[in-house]
Design a protein around this motif. Structure first.
Motif: not given
Length: 248
Positions: A7-12, A22-26, A53-65, A187-191
């Motif tokens: 949700k905080p990421l979607m707020a951005v 934000i350039k892209k969500f997958c 758009t500022f040269d940073l890629d974020l990946k969040i992966t859910r564990g097997s549990d 705004w805080n998440v973007a920062g």
């Protein structure tokens, strides 16, 4: 992937003032897909990828549990020749001149939302601490790719504009410069992501990011715990707000 974490990421993405970052969500959950890019067939279904758009890629992966998560942050430009990447190689021939090895990172920053500054303060361990803060953030960040500098400047300007507007609106009582909690969180998440981009640079040793509620220490190798902590905290802020829609 827990929707609370997203949700905080979607707020951005959904707030007009921060959507630009934000350039892209997958591979977001089905309930979010109408606001994101088509799922990437090359990505694991358990991994959410966010390209900024500022040269940073974020990946969040859910564990097997199904409960735990892991975070990966990477600037795409690190795979290219940039001013940030020291040109150092081991020469086979000892007589061949070679560049000096990269110096130890010495820059420590505190990102503090103090009106009248560019928010980029020198940390306690920074040798320039006596100057308190960088007079010109664009000059201080001049070794970064232009997209980082441009995005940081826009992020600061957004705060300053909202600060001036909120100070002149007698109907406004929320303890933030933003008129809704969703705007504040976005705004805080973007920062926070911009702060990570600065923290991951070779010349940076650490960045402390302050939200007004809490401070977060960003250092290379500690991306996972602090990012999940931050997103969880921001999700709680949204959950306690009345102006953040469950679905868009």
């Amino acid at each position: 992937m827990s929707s609370d974490t997203l949700k905080p990421l979607m707020a951005v993405f959904c707030e007009p003032e921060t959507k630009r970052y934000i350039k892209k969500f997958c591979n977001l959950e089905e309930s979010w897909q109408s606001h994101a890019a088509t799922p990437d067939p090359d990505e694991d279904d358990n991994t959410v990828t966010i390209e900024t758009t500022f040269d940073l890629d974020l990946k969040i992966t859910r564990g097997s549990d199904g409960q735990s998560h892991s975070v990966t942050l990477a600037p795409p430009s690190f795979g290219k020749a940039t001013q940030e990447t020291p040109n150092y190689t081991e020469a086979d021939d000892e007589t061949t001149p070679r560049a000096s090895p990269p110096a130890e990172p010495t820059r420590h920053y505190d990102i503090v939302h103090e009106f009248g500054t560019d928010f980029l303060w020198y940390g306690e361990e920074d040798p320039r601490r006596e100057n308190l803060f960088a007079e010109d953030a664009s000059e201080e960040l001049s070794s970064f790719p232009p997209a980082v500098v441009k995005s940081y400047e826009a992020w600061v300007i957004t705060y300053k504009i909202n600060f001036k507007e909120s100070c002149h609106d007698v109907r406004y009582y929320y303890p933030s410069v933003f008129f809704t909690v969703a705007q504040d969180v976005a705004w805080n998440v973007a920062g926070f992501l911009l702060a990570w981009r600065i923290a991951l640079a070779p010349q940076t040793a650490s960045v402390v990011y302050l939200t007004g509620r809490k401070e977060y220490l960003l250092k290379k190798g500690q991306e996972n715990a602090v990012t999940l902590e931050f997103l969880t905290d921001q999700a709680v802020v949204l959950e306690n707000a009345n102006d953040f829609p469950v679905e868009w």
